[in-house]
Design a protein around this motif. Sequence first.
Motif, PDB file in Angstrom:
ATOM      1  N   PHE A 241       0.831  -1.205   0.000  1.00 37.47           N
ATOM      2  CA  PHE A 241       0.000   0.000   0.000  1.00 37.47           C
ATOM      3  C   PHE A 241       0.869   1.261   0.000  1.00 37.47           C
ATOM      4  N   ARG A 242       2.012   1.200   0.691  1.00 41.59           N
ATOM      5  CA  ARG A 242       2.937   2.337   0.673  1.00 41.59           C
ATOM      6  C   ARG A 242       3.457   2.572  -0.750  1.00 41.59           C
ATOM      7  N   GLU A 243       3.718   1.494  -1.450  1.00 41.44           N
ATOM      8  CA  GLU A 243       4.199   1.594  -2.827  1.00 41.44           C
ATOM      9  C   GLU A 243       3.158   2.249  -3.727  1.00 41.44           C
ATOM     10  N   LEU A 244       1.886   1.899  -3.519  1.00 42.53           N
ATOM     11  CA  LEU A 244       0.813   2.397  -4.382  1.00 42.53           C
ATOM     12  C   LEU A 244       0.398   3.826  -4.047  1.00 42.53           C
ATOM     13  N   TRP A 245       0.436   4.159  -2.756  1.00 44.30           N
ATOM     14  CA  TRP A 245      -0.084   5.455  -2.316  1.00 44.30           C
ATOM     15  C   TRP A 245       1.044   6.482  -2.257  1.00 44.30           C
ATOM     16  N   LYS A 246       0.881   7.568  -2.987  1.00 40.81           N
ATOM     17  CA  LYS A 246       1.939   8.575  -3.081  1.00 40.81           C
ATOM     18  C   LYS A 246       1.751   9.725  -2.090  1.00 40.81           C
ATOM     19  N   GLY A 247       0.616   9.742  -1.392  1.00 41.48           N
ATOM     20  CA  GLY A 247       0.376  10.807  -0.422  1.00 41.48           C
ATOM     21  C   GLY A 247       0.847  10.422   0.965  1.00 41.48           C
ATOM     22  N   ASN A 248       0.265  11.076   1.972  1.00 41.14           N
ATOM     23  CA  ASN A 248       0.585  10.775   3.363  1.00 41.14           C
ATOM     24  C   ASN A 248      -0.014   9.423   3.738  1.00 41.14           C
ATOM     25  N   PHE A 249       0.804   8.537   4.297  1.00 43.31           N
ATOM     26  CA  PHE A 249       0.363   7.179   4.609  1.00 43.31           C
ATOM     27  C   PHE A 249       0.465   6.966   6.123  1.00 43.31           C
ATOM     28  N   VAL A 250      -0.668   6.618   6.735  1.00 37.30           N
ATOM     29  CA  VAL A 250      -0.769   6.490   8.190  1.00 37.30           C
ATOM     30  C   VAL A 250      -1.233   5.085   8.556  1.00 37.30           C
ATOM     31  N   LEU A 251      -0.652   4.517   9.609  1.00 37.66           N
ATOM     32  CA  LEU A 251      -1.150   3.260  10.168  1.00 37.66           C
ATOM     33  C   LEU A 251      -1.933   3.579  11.430  1.00 37.66           C
ATOM     34  N   LYS A 252      -3.168   3.135  11.486  1.00 41.41           N
ATOM     35  CA  LYS A 252      -4.027   3.361  12.660  1.00 41.41           C
ATOM     36  C   LYS A 252      -4.154   2.063  13.448  1.00 41.41           C
ATOM     37  N   GLY A 253      -3.926   2.152  14.772  1.00 37.52           N
ATOM     38  CA  GLY A 253      -4.051   0.981  15.627  1.00 37.52           C
ATOM     39  C   GLY A 253      -2.720   0.516  16.185  1.00 37.52           C
ATOM     40  N   ILE A 254      -1.662   1.294  15.988  1.00 32.20           N
ATOM     41  CA  ILE A 254      -0.340   0.929  16.517  1.00 32.20           C
ATOM     42  C   ILE A 254      -0.326   1.129  18.033  1.00 32.20           C
ATOM     43  N   MET A 255       0.130   0.086  18.760  1.00 34.19           N
ATOM     44  CA  MET A 255       0.135   0.137  20.228  1.00 34.19           C
ATOM     45  C   MET A 255       1.490  -0.276  20.818  1.00 34.19           C
ATOM     46  N   HIS A 256       2.459  -0.611  19.980  1.00 31.59           N
ATOM     47  CA  HIS A 256       3.762  -1.043  20.492  1.00 31.59           C
ATOM     48  C   HIS A 256       4.867  -0.231  19.822  1.00 31.59           C
ATOM     49  N   PRO A 257       5.851   0.233  20.591  1.00 32.07           N
ATOM     50  CA  PRO A 257       6.942   1.025  20.001  1.00 32.07           C
ATOM     51  C   PRO A 257       7.663   0.320  18.862  1.00 32.07           C
ATOM     52  N   ASP A 258       7.865  -1.000  18.973  1.00 35.39           N
ATOM     53  CA  ASP A 258       8.587  -1.721  17.918  1.00 35.39           C
ATOM     54  C   ASP A 258       7.819  -1.693  16.602  1.00 35.39           C
ATOM     55  N   ASP A 259       6.477  -1.725  16.687  1.00 37.28           N
ATOM     56  CA  ASP A 259       5.672  -1.649  15.465  1.00 37.28           C
ATOM     57  C   ASP A 259       5.781  -0.261  14.830  1.00 37.28           C
ATOM     58  N   ALA A 260       5.856   0.763  15.665  1.00 37.62           N
ATOM     59  CA  ALA A 260       6.031   2.114  15.133  1.00 37.62           C
ATOM     60  C   ALA A 260       7.383   2.248  14.439  1.00 37.62           C
ATOM     61  N   ILE A 261       8.421   1.681  15.043  1.00 35.97           N
ATOM     62  CA  ILE A 261       9.760   1.728  14.443  1.00 35.97           C
ATOM     63  C   ILE A 261       9.766   1.002  13.099  1.00 35.97           C
ATOM     64  N   ARG A 262       9.121  -0.164  13.057  1.00 34.39           N
ATOM     65  CA  ARG A 262       9.088  -0.909  11.796  1.00 34.39           C
ATOM     66  C   ARG A 262       8.296  -0.153  10.735  1.00 34.39           C
ATOM     67  N   ALA A 263       7.192   0.472  11.152  1.00 28.85           N
ATOM     68  CA  ALA A 263       6.405   1.264  10.205  1.00 28.85           C
ATOM     69  C   ALA A 263       7.256   2.364   9.583  1.00 28.85           C
ATOM     70  N   HIS A 264       8.047   3.019  10.404  1.00 31.66           N
ATOM     71  CA  HIS A 264       8.913   4.079   9.889  1.00 31.66           C
ATOM     72  C   HIS A 264       9.920   3.521   8.889  1.00 31.66           C
ATOM     73  N   SER A 265      10.443   2.340   9.178  1.00 33.29           N
ATOM     74  CA  SER A 265      11.436   1.745   8.278  1.00 33.29           C
ATOM     75  C   SER A 265      10.857   1.418   6.909  1.00 33.29           C
ATOM     76  N   LEU A 266       9.517   1.282   6.842  1.00 34.69           N
ATOM     77  CA  LEU A 266       8.852   0.961   5.579  1.00 34.69           C
ATOM     78  C   LEU A 266       8.307   2.209   4.884  1.00 34.69           C
ATOM     79  N   GLY A 267       8.651   3.368   5.411  1.00 35.41           N
ATOM     80  CA  GLY A 267       8.253   4.604   4.742  1.00 35.41           C
ATOM     81  C   GLY A 267       6.903   5.142   5.137  1.00 35.41           C
TER      82      GLY A 267
END
Length: 389
Positions: A241-267
């Motif tokens: 979805f990050r590849e397809l979407w060229k605008g601002n991409f947000v993940l909703k429902g993150i509750m763990h710091p490690d998941d936030a870090i991984r999300a950042h690593s994926l753009g």
Amino acid sequence: MKDVVNIDDLRKLAKKRLPKIAYDFIEGGTDDEVGLVTNEQAFRKARIVPRYLVDVSVRDQSTTLFGRTYSSPIGIAPTGLAGLFRHGADLMLAEAARDANVPFIMSGSSTGSIEDLGKLAPDHGWYQLYSAKDQAVSEDMIKRSADAGLRTLVFTVDVPEGSNRERNTRNGWSRPLRLTWKTKFEALLHPAWMMQWFRHGTPYFDNWAKYAGPDASADKVADMVAYQNRAPMSWKHVERFRELWKGNFVLKGIMHPDDAIRAHSLGVDGVMVSNHGARQLDLAPSPLEVLPAIRDAVGDKMTVMFDGGVRRGLDAIIALCMGAKFVFVGRPTLYGVTAGGVEGAAKALQIFRREIDISMAQIGATKIADLGPQYMMWKDEEDLRRNRR
């Protein structure tokens, strides 16, 4: 609306308008509904320390998010099936958000369309994406959101499976609906809502209609939505979805710091710390409890937003002090639109704006950007020293 003083007044008006089956859908949690209490009580446990002798005669709560400046740090979170509570509610919420200059996230289970949102509020409308079983559907919704001129896509990741919402079960909430005589009789006590039901029937999921076949009925579309939303999710979906979407991409429902870090690593551009309004995992911590750790984990590398249990402007202030860049509310604006349409949704936003303004004055803050942990009660002497720096 003239007699409404706070969000709880809007809740009472919404409850009065709705039959129990509909009101319980808004209010309910999962299992023993411990999480509903957890979310709100987290704010009651927090303590915010005022700083006096500050000139607060001029206060500014404007907030810049993803390059756009909004009038207040409060936005409208996605709330599914809004059209059941008031016909056309999704676009009413969008209109209220546009007029208040705050963001509105259209639910993936909305009864308004992406295209109509793009026409009504292109600068304020975001779209919530659920991962469909048929990935071609998800990918087409991403394309439609871009074509409609929307700039932010919110991928909700905290629904790996439908939860045990016992209020809904007892009320006969299922596909197809199996309403008890008691439920039907109780609905007759709410004539305004009943007139809406007789006129419009089952809410129509506009965004999904094209995937259900030509001239599909509302019930057929609803059945298809229920099937498609039972889809597995993984980090591979985030990458795609990050590849397809060229605008601002947000993940909703993150509750763990490690998941936030991984999300950042994926753009990923931002995360919304949320436990789905305590409707998925009953004994999860409140979003407020995990917010500081997530903010510390990603720092300023990505935008950290918040959703869960906010009922007062001071609640929003606390979340902002504890690390959120922006705060979203779901039930409060849903109460408002249920009770009074666009005017009711606008009233909810006005209440938050007023309470935030008063709270800023009370604690000695003149700008939203000034808010931070220095306003929170210190845990010990070291914590106090750290906040002084």
